[in-house]
Design an enzyme around this catalytic site. Structure first.
Site, PDB file in Angstrom:
ATOM      1  N   SER A  35      59.328  71.302  35.375  1.00 59.07           N
ATOM      2  CA  SER A  35      59.729  70.356  36.435  1.00 59.07           C
ATOM      3  C   SER A  35      59.627  71.011  37.810  1.00 59.07           C
ATOM      4  O   SER A  35      59.167  70.408  38.767  1.00 59.07           O
ATOM      5  CB  SER A  35      61.155  69.847  36.203  1.00 59.07           C
ATOM      6  OG  SER A  35      62.093  70.907  36.308  1.00 59.07           O
TER       7      SER A  35
ATOM      8  N   SER B  16      64.013  71.993  31.483  1.00 55.82           N
ATOM      9  CA  SER B  16      63.826  71.852  30.036  1.00 55.82           C
ATOM     10  C   SER B  16      62.584  72.594  29.550  1.00 55.82           C
ATOM     11  O   SER B  16      62.063  72.310  28.481  1.00 55.82           O
ATOM     12  CB  SER B  16      63.649  70.362  29.709  1.00 55.82           C
ATOM     13  OG  SER B  16      62.475  69.948  30.385  1.00 55.82           O
ATOM     14  N   GLY B  17      62.077  73.490  30.373  1.00 57.01           N
ATOM     15  CA  GLY B  17      60.905  74.250  29.922  1.00 57.01           C
ATOM     16  C   GLY B  17      59.615  73.464  30.061  1.00 57.01           C
ATOM     17  O   GLY B  17      58.570  73.893  29.607  1.00 57.01           O
TER      18      GLY B  17
ATOM     19  N   ASP C 262      52.578  78.288  35.454  1.00 56.63           N
ATOM     20  CA  ASP C 262      53.100  76.914  35.512  1.00 56.63           C
ATOM     21  C   ASP C 262      52.398  76.111  36.608  1.00 56.63           C
ATOM     22  O   ASP C 262      51.964  74.974  36.392  1.00 56.63           O
ATOM     23  CB  ASP C 262      54.610  76.934  35.805  1.00 56.63           C
ATOM     24  CG  ASP C 262      55.410  77.490  34.633  1.00 56.63           C
ATOM     25  OD1 ASP C 262      56.649  77.439  34.684  1.00 56.63           O
ATOM     26  OD2 ASP C 262      54.784  77.977  33.669  1.00 56.63           O
TER      27      ASP C 262
HETATM   28  N1  LIG Z   1      70.178  67.470  38.002  1.00 56.67           N
HETATM   29  C1  LIG Z   1      69.531  68.319  38.796  1.00 56.67           C
HETATM   30  N2  LIG Z   1      69.294  67.988  40.092  1.00 56.67           N
HETATM   31  C2  LIG Z   1      68.621  68.825  40.905  1.00 56.67           C
HETATM   32  N3  LIG Z   1      68.153  70.047  40.521  1.00 56.67           N
HETATM   33  C3  LIG Z   1      68.374  70.417  39.239  1.00 56.67           C
HETATM   34  C4  LIG Z   1      69.066  69.588  38.310  1.00 56.67           C
HETATM   35  N4  LIG Z   1      69.124  70.238  37.104  1.00 56.67           N
HETATM   36  C5  LIG Z   1      68.490  71.424  37.265  1.00 56.67           C
HETATM   37  N5  LIG Z   1      68.061  71.528  38.540  1.00 56.67           N
HETATM   38  C6  LIG Z   1      67.298  72.635  39.137  1.00 56.67           C
HETATM   39  O1  LIG Z   1      65.928  72.368  38.869  1.00 56.67           O
HETATM   40  C7  LIG Z   1      65.234  73.592  38.732  1.00 56.67           C
HETATM   41  C8  LIG Z   1      64.513  73.568  37.384  1.00 56.67           C
HETATM   42  O2  LIG Z   1      63.565  74.556  37.450  1.00 56.67           O
HETATM   43  P1  LIG Z   1      63.366  75.590  36.237  1.00 56.67           P
HETATM   44  O3  LIG Z   1      62.124  76.348  36.556  1.00 56.67           O
HETATM   45  O4  LIG Z   1      64.612  76.304  35.971  1.00 56.67           O
HETATM   46  O5  LIG Z   1      63.109  74.631  34.995  1.00 56.67           O
HETATM   47  P2  LIG Z   1      61.757  73.944  34.564  1.00 56.67           P
HETATM   48  O6  LIG Z   1      60.710  74.163  35.627  1.00 56.67           O
HETATM   49  O7  LIG Z   1      62.050  72.526  34.209  1.00 56.67           O
HETATM   50  O8  LIG Z   1      61.400  74.737  33.255  1.00 56.67           O
HETATM   51  P3  LIG Z   1      60.343  75.943  33.067  1.00 56.67           P
HETATM   52  O9  LIG Z   1      60.241  76.621  34.422  1.00 56.67           O
HETATM   53  O10 LIG Z   1      60.931  76.835  32.031  1.00 56.67           O
HETATM   54  O11 LIG Z   1      59.078  75.273  32.659  1.00 56.67           O
HETATM   55  C9  LIG Z   1      66.261  74.718  38.793  1.00 56.67           C
HETATM   56  O12 LIG Z   1      66.237  75.263  40.107  1.00 56.67           O
HETATM   57  C10 LIG Z   1      67.593  73.994  38.544  1.00 56.67           C
HETATM   58  O13 LIG Z   1      68.653  74.608  39.259  1.00 56.67           O
HETATM   59  C1  LIG Z   2      59.044  82.296  31.670  1.00 57.03           C
HETATM   60  C2  LIG Z   2      57.750  82.032  32.376  1.00 57.03           C
HETATM   61  O1  LIG Z   2      56.716  82.834  31.803  1.00 57.03           O
HETATM   62  C3  LIG Z   2      57.319  80.597  32.235  1.00 57.03           C
HETATM   63  C4  LIG Z   2      58.353  79.608  32.678  1.00 57.03           C
HETATM   64  O2  LIG Z   2      57.876  78.286  32.471  1.00 57.03           O
HETATM   65  C5  LIG Z   2      57.944  82.413  33.854  1.00 57.03           C
HETATM   66  C6  LIG Z   2      56.619  82.458  34.612  1.00 57.03           C
HETATM   67  O3  LIG Z   2      55.548  82.541  33.981  1.00 57.03           O
HETATM   68  O4  LIG Z   2      56.720  82.399  35.845  1.00 57.03           O
HETATM   69 MG   LIG Z   3      60.159  76.046  36.337  1.00 56.62          MG
END
Ligand SMILES: Nc1ncnc2c1ncn2[C@@H]1O[C@H](COP(=O)(O)OP(=O)(O)OP(=O)(O)O)[C@@H](O)[C@H]1O
Ligand SMILES: C[C@@](O)(CCO)CC(=O)[O-]
Ligand SMILES: [Mg+2]
Length: 329
Positions: free
Chosen positions: A118, A114-115, A162
């Site tokens: 996680s 969700s950005g 991050d």
């Molecule tokens: N229900 C789930 N169970 C386990 N893994 C999941 C689930 N939903 C998503 N994922 C995985 O979790 C990871 C989320 O990492 P991702 O970096 O894409 O998102 P984020 O860290 O939440 O957001 P951002 O990086 O933009 O801040 C991805 O590898 C995705 O495939």
């Molecule tokens: C999209 C990005 O800039 C942030 C993702 O949370 C990727 C990164 O910095 O690794």
């Molecule tokens: Mg991420």
């Protein structure tokens, strides 16, 4: 937290790390531009225990998944749920663990994909718990460095942003030469995060921007450079508490994120709904392509939260100074 047995062996180590939200600079930070991001009051907690049945397992009740892990071959047997985040944990184990059988439990109150970082929070918490489990002295610099390598190995490309925020906590400015400076201020909780049920995937979005840049090097080069200039202006606006300028720069940044292809119909809907209901500024936060927006809405958080909740999900977040630590969330 650490639990030891009578002979002093560490039987369980627990660590937690915050999620994050990016105020300015996502995607351009991958190309050595600066960025501003902050830790939030949502966390990932990892507990590591010695296994009693000779098999390494990973379980998360929050994500409803369970798997048996082969840490030496970075492989797993999924018993239930979706795998995704397992790859980050396996990569972290591979970098630090002696492959003795362990039981890992993940608790997560960060909406995943969700950005809100996680993947970075889970990676940082896993490394901190592993270091404790193996008697390695708690060292945030080492954890952040290793966590960045884990994200880069899993995603193929990643900036240190991050994992730096999830390790250190607080609101940070990451400079072009990767120096971190912390803002010593406390934003009242004037931010609302809206997130779609359509999850983003950072690796995929970062690769799509790279492909666009390879096809249009000069145009993308100037867009990315302009994104970096926005971050520098925003740093001055945050320090001087100029909310109007902060908001105006968020909206300009949003337009540029749209131009590099990481916006979606759902994200746009939330960006403009937030502004209609009182947000001074709103933009994608994180990788886009799904995931979240951040709305800056001093004095209007409730109105914006309720408006976003109508068609999507919304959470009011508090910025957090607390980084990775060896205790429950
Ligand atoms: N229900 C789930 N169970 C386990 N893994 C999941 C689930 N939903 C998503 N994922 C995985 O979790 C990871 C989320 O990492 P991702 O970096 O894409 O998102 P984020 O860290 O939440 O957001 P951002 O990086 O933009 O801040 C991805 O590898 C995705 O495939
Ligand atoms: C999209 C990005 O800039 C942030 C993702 O949370 C990727 C990164 O910095 O690794
Ligand atoms: Mg991420």
């Amino acid at each position: 937290m650490v639990i030891i047995n009578l002979s002093g062996d560490i039987m369980e180590a627990i660590a937690s790390a915050p999620g994050k939200t990016i105020l300015f600079g996502e995607h351009s930070v991958v190309y050595k531009q600066p960025a501003i991001a902050t830790a939030v009051n949502k966390r990932a907690t990892i507990s590591i225990k010695r296994s009693t049945n000779g098999v390494s397992t990973l379980r998360s009740d929050d994500l409803q998944f369970e798997a048996e892990l082969d840490t030496e071959n970075k492989s797993y047997n999924l018993i239930r749920g979706k795998p995704g985040i397992i790859r980050y944990i396996l990569e972290a184990l591979f970098s630090t663990h002696d492959h003795s059988p362990i039981d890992i439990k993940l608790s997560l109150n960060i909406p995943i994909g969700s950005g809100l970082g996680s993947s970075a929070a889970v990676t940082v918490a896993t490394l901190a718990a592993l270091h404790k489990f193996h008697g390695i002295k708690f060292n945030k610099h080492l954890i952040a460095k290793k966590a960045h390598i884990v994200e880069r190995n899993v995603q193929g490309i990643a900036s240190p942003l991050d994992t730096l925020v999830c390790t250190n906590g607080g609101m940070i400015y990451l400079s072009r030469d990767k120096m971190v400076s912390r803002f010593n201020l406390n934003f009242k909780s004037s931010f609302v995060i809206g997130y779609t049920s359509k999850r983003g995937n950072t690796g995929k979005m970062v690769r799509s921007v790279r492909a666009l840049k390879n096809r249009n090097p000069r145009i993308l080069g100037s867009i990315i450079k302009t994104m970096g200039q926005i971050v520098d202006e925003a740093k001055l606006a945050i320090i001087s508490g100029n909310n109007q300028k902060i908001a105006e720069l968020m909206n300009i940044n949003q337009g540029l994120l749209d131009s590099i292809g990481v916006n979606t119909t759902e994200l746009s809907r939330m960006v403009y709904s937030a502004r209609r209901h009182g947000a001074l500024g709103s933009k994608i936060t994180g990788s886009g392509g799904g995931g979240s927006i951040i709305a800056f809405c001093p004095g209007k958080s409730n109105e914006v939260h309720d408006a976003l909740n109508k068609y999507d999900n919304a959470i009011k977040i508090a910025l957090s100074n607390e980084g990775v630590n060896l205790k429950y969330r």
